[in-house]
Design a protein around this motif. Structure first.
Motif, PDB file in Angstrom:
ATOM      1  N   GLU A  10       0.797  -6.817  -7.900  1.00 34.05           N
ATOM      2  CA  GLU A  10       1.645  -7.280  -6.755  1.00 34.05           C
ATOM      3  C   GLU A  10       1.822  -6.014  -5.750  1.00 34.05           C
ATOM      4  O   GLU A  10       1.990  -5.093  -5.857  1.00 34.05           O
ATOM      5  CB  GLU A  10       3.178  -7.586  -7.461  1.00 34.05           C
ATOM      6  N   TYR A  11       1.145  -6.394  -4.466  1.00 33.06           N
ATOM      7  CA  TYR A  11       1.051  -5.589  -3.512  1.00 33.06           C
ATOM      8  C   TYR A  11       2.438  -5.533  -2.538  1.00 33.06           C
ATOM      9  O   TYR A  11       2.364  -4.889  -1.666  1.00 33.06           O
ATOM     10  CB  TYR A  11      -0.170  -5.530  -2.763  1.00 33.06           C
ATOM     11  N   SER A  12       3.202  -6.562  -2.689  1.00 33.47           N
ATOM     12  CA  SER A  12       4.289  -6.491  -2.057  1.00 33.47           C
ATOM     13  C   SER A  12       5.394  -6.728  -2.775  1.00 33.47           C
ATOM     14  O   SER A  12       5.375  -7.327  -3.836  1.00 33.47           O
ATOM     15  CB  SER A  12       4.125  -7.671  -0.800  1.00 33.47           C
ATOM     16  N   GLY A  13       6.865  -6.416  -2.149  1.00 34.06           N
ATOM     17  CA  GLY A  13       8.180  -6.803  -3.036  1.00 34.06           C
ATOM     18  C   GLY A  13       8.209  -5.735  -3.920  1.00 34.06           C
ATOM     19  O   GLY A  13       7.566  -4.717  -4.150  1.00 34.06           O
ATOM     20  N   HIS A  14       9.202  -6.019  -5.041  1.00 34.42           N
ATOM     21  CA  HIS A  14       9.521  -4.863  -5.876  1.00 34.42           C
ATOM     22  C   HIS A  14       8.673  -5.041  -7.106  1.00 34.42           C
ATOM     23  O   HIS A  14       8.450  -3.796  -7.796  1.00 34.42           O
ATOM     24  CB  HIS A  14      11.088  -5.153  -6.287  1.00 34.42           C
ATOM     25  N   GLN A 181      -3.135  -1.752 -21.832  1.00 36.91           N
ATOM     26  CA  GLN A 181      -4.005  -1.147 -20.883  1.00 36.91           C
ATOM     27  C   GLN A 181      -4.358  -1.984 -19.431  1.00 36.91           C
ATOM     28  O   GLN A 181      -4.391  -1.356 -18.477  1.00 36.91           O
ATOM     29  CB  GLN A 181      -5.351  -0.468 -21.524  1.00 36.91           C
ATOM     30  N   ALA A 182      -4.376  -3.268 -19.719  1.00 36.02           N
ATOM     31  CA  ALA A 182      -4.639  -4.144 -18.457  1.00 36.02           C
ATOM     32  C   ALA A 182      -3.545  -4.149 -17.552  1.00 36.02           C
ATOM     33  O   ALA A 182      -3.702  -4.091 -16.507  1.00 36.02           O
ATOM     34  CB  ALA A 182      -5.183  -5.523 -18.806  1.00 36.02           C
ATOM     35  N   ARG A 183      -2.261  -4.305 -18.050  1.00 38.69           N
ATOM     36  CA  ARG A 183      -1.188  -4.495 -17.313  1.00 38.69           C
ATOM     37  C   ARG A 183      -0.973  -2.851 -16.895  1.00 38.69           C
ATOM     38  O   ARG A 183      -0.666  -2.763 -15.587  1.00 38.69           O
ATOM     39  CB  ARG A 183       0.033  -4.418 -18.417  1.00 38.69           C
ATOM     40  N   ALA A 184      -1.042  -1.795 -17.746  1.00 42.83           N
ATOM     41  CA  ALA A 184      -0.986  -0.419 -16.900  1.00 42.83           C
ATOM     42  C   ALA A 184      -1.798  -0.231 -15.684  1.00 42.83           C
ATOM     43  O   ALA A 184      -1.317   0.437 -14.664  1.00 42.83           O
ATOM     44  CB  ALA A 184      -1.103   0.588 -17.917  1.00 42.83           C
ATOM     45  N   PHE A 185      -2.854  -0.822 -15.939  1.00 43.26           N
ATOM     46  CA  PHE A 185      -4.084  -0.444 -14.803  1.00 43.26           C
ATOM     47  C   PHE A 185      -3.578  -1.352 -13.387  1.00 43.26           C
ATOM     48  O   PHE A 185      -3.663  -0.905 -12.268  1.00 43.26           O
ATOM     49  CB  PHE A 185      -5.352  -0.822 -15.195  1.00 43.26           C
ATOM     50  N   ALA A 186      -3.013  -2.542 -13.929  1.00 44.06           N
ATOM     51  CA  ALA A 186      -2.741  -3.407 -12.350  1.00 44.06           C
ATOM     52  C   ALA A 186      -1.289  -2.760 -11.946  1.00 44.06           C
ATOM     53  O   ALA A 186      -1.460  -2.708 -10.900  1.00 44.06           O
ATOM     54  CB  ALA A 186      -2.254  -4.826 -13.332  1.00 44.06           C
ATOM     55  N   LYS A 193      -1.331   0.931  -4.046  1.00 40.27           N
ATOM     56  CA  LYS A 193      -1.331   0.401  -2.669  1.00 40.27           C
ATOM     57  C   LYS A 193       0.150   0.648  -2.061  1.00 40.27           C
ATOM     58  O   LYS A 193       0.012   0.424  -0.815  1.00 40.27           O
ATOM     59  CB  LYS A 193      -1.613  -1.211  -3.089  1.00 40.27           C
ATOM     60  N   LYS A 194       1.032   0.588  -2.626  1.00 35.90           N
ATOM     61  CA  LYS A 194       2.494   0.853  -2.089  1.00 35.90           C
ATOM     62  C   LYS A 194       2.643   2.331  -1.828  1.00 35.90           C
ATOM     63  O   LYS A 194       3.752   2.723  -1.371  1.00 35.90           O
ATOM     64  CB  LYS A 194       3.153   0.369  -3.164  1.00 35.90           C
ATOM     65  N   ARG A 195       1.544   3.280  -2.188  1.00 36.85           N
ATOM     66  CA  ARG A 195       1.977   4.624  -1.777  1.00 36.85           C
ATOM     67  C   ARG A 195       2.739   5.496  -2.532  1.00 36.85           C
ATOM     68  O   ARG A 195       3.515   6.267  -2.081  1.00 36.85           O
ATOM     69  CB  ARG A 195       1.792   4.999  -0.275  1.00 36.85           C
ATOM     70  N   LYS A 196       3.007   4.723  -3.855  1.00 36.85           N
ATOM     71  CA  LYS A 196       4.112   5.447  -4.598  1.00 36.85           C
ATOM     72  C   LYS A 196       3.456   5.991  -5.974  1.00 36.85           C
ATOM     73  O   LYS A 196       4.074   6.487  -6.960  1.00 36.85           O
ATOM     74  CB  LYS A 196       5.099   4.393  -5.086  1.00 36.85           C
ATOM     75  N   LEU A 197       2.029   6.218  -6.060  1.00 34.05           N
ATOM     76  CA  LEU A 197       1.526   6.388  -7.096  1.00 34.05           C
ATOM     77  C   LEU A 197       1.653   8.051  -7.684  1.00 34.05           C
ATOM     78  O   LEU A 197       1.880   8.241  -8.875  1.00 34.05           O
ATOM     79  CB  LEU A 197      -0.224   6.192  -7.238  1.00 34.05           C
ATOM     80  N   SER A 198       1.584   8.889  -6.749  1.00 38.01           N
ATOM     81  CA  SER A 198       1.690  10.195  -6.923  1.00 38.01           C
ATOM     82  C   SER A 198       3.231  10.534  -7.680  1.00 38.01           C
ATOM     83  O   SER A 198       3.170  11.233  -8.395  1.00 38.01           O
ATOM     84  CB  SER A 198       1.499  10.846  -5.745  1.00 38.01           C
TER      85      SER A 198
END
Length: 214
Positions: A10-14, A181-186, A193-198
């Motif tokens: 999901e690339y938008s929302g919470h 692992q599929a859920r974790a990668f998603a 995409k949300k620039r929150k990975l780091s």
């Protein structure tokens, strides 16, 4: 027949991930060819609903990328060394009568799982890694966090080269298992995409709070 999930970032929302379940004809048996038949059947069911670019993330994937993204293939930095992700997960478990067991970090994933499975230490009560304790809730948070942490240093490559819209793990049965692992990668793609990975990779509490919004 069987029912298995497909995970969509999901690339938008919470929310981080949208999960859709599909029914398909299950090919029984433990042979690799049977499992690959099930991957194809699940993907065909999803494609009929318009989900076209799907990557199986497991050792049974036809795509090399899917096999490389398997938790059994990934390694994670702990201190000055790298260990198999699955082995670190297993060795971080704390039980009523013992744990964690960091000595299994250096074992193969299958040996680490066997070691932990054969213990008689009661129920799992949480996780402990590098002197920090982590809760069981949200139920998949610690596993997913380790997975995301292991791949966060490859964020740029992933962003430029991964072109799939959904992910599966044929070994995952939501009726019997928690981690996928599929859920974790998603989740990782959504965070990227949300620039929150780091921040999520370095801060378990922050990552956990994002899962709680689901």
């Amino acid at each position: 027949m069987a029912n298995r999930p497909v995970f969509i970032p999901e690339y938008s929302g919470h929310q981080l991930v949208q999960e859709k379940a599909f029914e398909f004809e299950w090919s029984p048996g433990f042979a690799e060819v049977q499992k690959k038949k099930n991957v194809i059947a699940l993907h065909c069911a999803a494609k009929r609903s318009g989900i076209l670019r799907i990557l199986e993330i497991s050792s049974k994937s036809e795509d090399e990328l899917g096999r490389r993204l398997s938790a059994f293939s990934l390694k994670i930095q702990i201190g000055n060394a790298k260990f198999p992700l699955e082995s670190v997960y297993q060795g971080s478990k704390s039980f009523e009568k013992g744990g964690p067991y960091s000595e299994v970090f250096s074992l193969s994933p299958r040996d680490a799982k066997r070691f932990i499975r054969e213990l008689n230490c009661g129920k799992i009560i949480g996780f402990e890694l590098e002197g920090e304790k982590y809760p069981l809730s949200p139920k998949n948070a610690f596993y997913d966090w380790l997975y995301i942490r292991s791949l966060s240093q490859h964020a740029k490559w992933i962003e430029e080269n991964v072109n799939y819209e959904a992910f599966t793990d044929i070994e995952f049965n939501p009726a019997k298992q928690v981690n996928c692992q599929a859920r974790a990668f998603a989740e990782l793609l959504s965070l990227l995409k949300k620039r929150k990975l780091s921040r999520a990779a370095s801060d378990f509490q922050f990552f956990s709070s994002m899962l709680r919004t689901i």
